[in-house]
Motif scaffolding. Sequence first.
Motif, PDB file in Angstrom:
ATOM      1  N   ALA A  18      39.755  36.034  41.841  1.00 53.63           N
ATOM      2  CA  ALA A  18      38.523  35.283  41.637  1.00 53.63           C
ATOM      3  C   ALA A  18      38.405  34.854  40.181  1.00 53.63           C
ATOM      4  O   ALA A  18      38.021  33.718  39.871  1.00 53.63           O
ATOM      5  CB  ALA A  18      37.323  36.127  42.038  1.00 53.63           C
ATOM      6  N   GLU A  43      38.914  38.718  44.404  1.00 49.36           N
ATOM      7  CA  GLU A  43      37.779  38.238  45.183  1.00 49.36           C
ATOM      8  C   GLU A  43      37.202  39.370  46.036  1.00 49.36           C
ATOM      9  O   GLU A  43      37.927  40.111  46.691  1.00 49.36           O
ATOM     10  CB  GLU A  43      38.222  37.086  46.087  1.00 49.36           C
ATOM     11  CG  GLU A  43      37.084  36.428  46.840  1.00 49.36           C
ATOM     12  CD  GLU A  43      37.525  35.203  47.614  1.00 49.36           C
ATOM     13  OE1 GLU A  43      36.647  34.424  48.021  1.00 49.36           O
ATOM     14  OE2 GLU A  43      38.745  35.026  47.810  1.00 49.36           O
ATOM     15  N   LEU A  95      30.231  30.683  38.791  1.00 45.73           N
ATOM     16  CA  LEU A  95      30.094  31.926  38.021  1.00 45.73           C
ATOM     17  C   LEU A  95      28.726  31.966  37.358  1.00 45.73           C
ATOM     18  O   LEU A  95      28.304  31.010  36.709  1.00 45.73           O
ATOM     19  CB  LEU A  95      31.191  32.034  36.968  1.00 45.73           C
ATOM     20  CG  LEU A  95      31.210  33.320  36.125  1.00 45.73           C
ATOM     21  CD1 LEU A  95      32.650  33.715  35.780  1.00 45.73           C
ATOM     22  CD2 LEU A  95      30.412  33.160  34.830  1.00 45.73           C
ATOM     23  N   VAL A 182      30.963  34.478  41.768  1.00 43.59           N
ATOM     24  CA  VAL A 182      31.277  35.567  40.845  1.00 43.59           C
ATOM     25  C   VAL A 182      30.045  35.826  39.994  1.00 43.59           C
ATOM     26  O   VAL A 182      29.489  34.903  39.397  1.00 43.59           O
ATOM     27  CB  VAL A 182      32.474  35.220  39.937  1.00 43.59           C
ATOM     28  CG1 VAL A 182      32.749  36.366  38.962  1.00 43.59           C
ATOM     29  CG2 VAL A 182      33.713  34.899  40.760  1.00 43.59           C
ATOM     30  N   THR A 212      32.000  38.387  44.313  1.00 41.81           N
ATOM     31  CA  THR A 212      32.679  39.249  43.360  1.00 41.81           C
ATOM     32  C   THR A 212      31.697  39.615  42.251  1.00 41.81           C
ATOM     33  O   THR A 212      30.965  38.756  41.764  1.00 41.81           O
ATOM     34  CB  THR A 212      33.890  38.518  42.749  1.00 41.81           C
ATOM     35  OG1 THR A 212      34.748  38.091  43.812  1.00 41.81           O
ATOM     36  CG2 THR A 212      34.660  39.413  41.790  1.00 41.81           C
TER      37      THR A 212
END
Length: 263
Positions: A18, A43, A95, A182, A212
Amino acid sequence: MTVISQLQAGNRPTPVAALEARHLVKEFRGFRATNDVSLQINEGEIHAIIGPNGAGKTTLFNLLSGFLRPTSGEVHLFGERVDQLRPYEIVRRGLSRSFQISSVFPTMTVRDNVLVALQSPTPLPHQFWSPLSRLDALGEQAEQILEAVGLGAAHERLAADLSHGEKRQLEIGISLTQQPRVLLLDEPTSGMGSEGIARVIALVREVARGRTVVLVEHNMSVVAELADRITVLQYGAVLASGRYDDVRQDPRVIEAYLGEEGH
């Protein structure tokens, strides 16, 4: 070979990265805050980054999220190089992060803090003369997020009136508004008592479903409870990385950081 045939043959499928750091170096006037840091965060895992004060954890977080650009090295998010992008561009690629210091708007309500974050990827912040009713479409989403982080009953309270732990919950909720794949959490249990820590542990487990999570954390009981894998930093470099039970037995880690906790 399919995933099923791999498992039948006794082989695990190759983990999907990830987030990757590749030989990251960050220098400040000749001082190396991170020194050739390479790590892979897979991930779907919860990955903890630990180390003593000054080990480079926050600098690494800032490099991963685009708040700092590396002196050399690369950051990859699901295979795409992102270290030359601006933070908001990295957010749009999946993210999101929280910060060590509280970053909520204290004079706004809990609900309005979330609404402001929900607006950011839309045209609404630039349409100053639009009626407030246009925010109603985001209201239901805001309430769902607040319920998810345990603040459903607090939506009309001012953020300034929240406890330290509740502010952390709100910050995680704000991070979730960007629907991240993420999520980076910088010391989510810092300054909390045992009750607050238990709430955050449960919350991190919940928000990790389907995404994640990477966390910087000093509390080793929290790390042991949550992390699938950990990376230990010392003097800006990776000292060890792997599963918690394996890393805590590493004599270098015991000497550098864990002390008696490693026994």
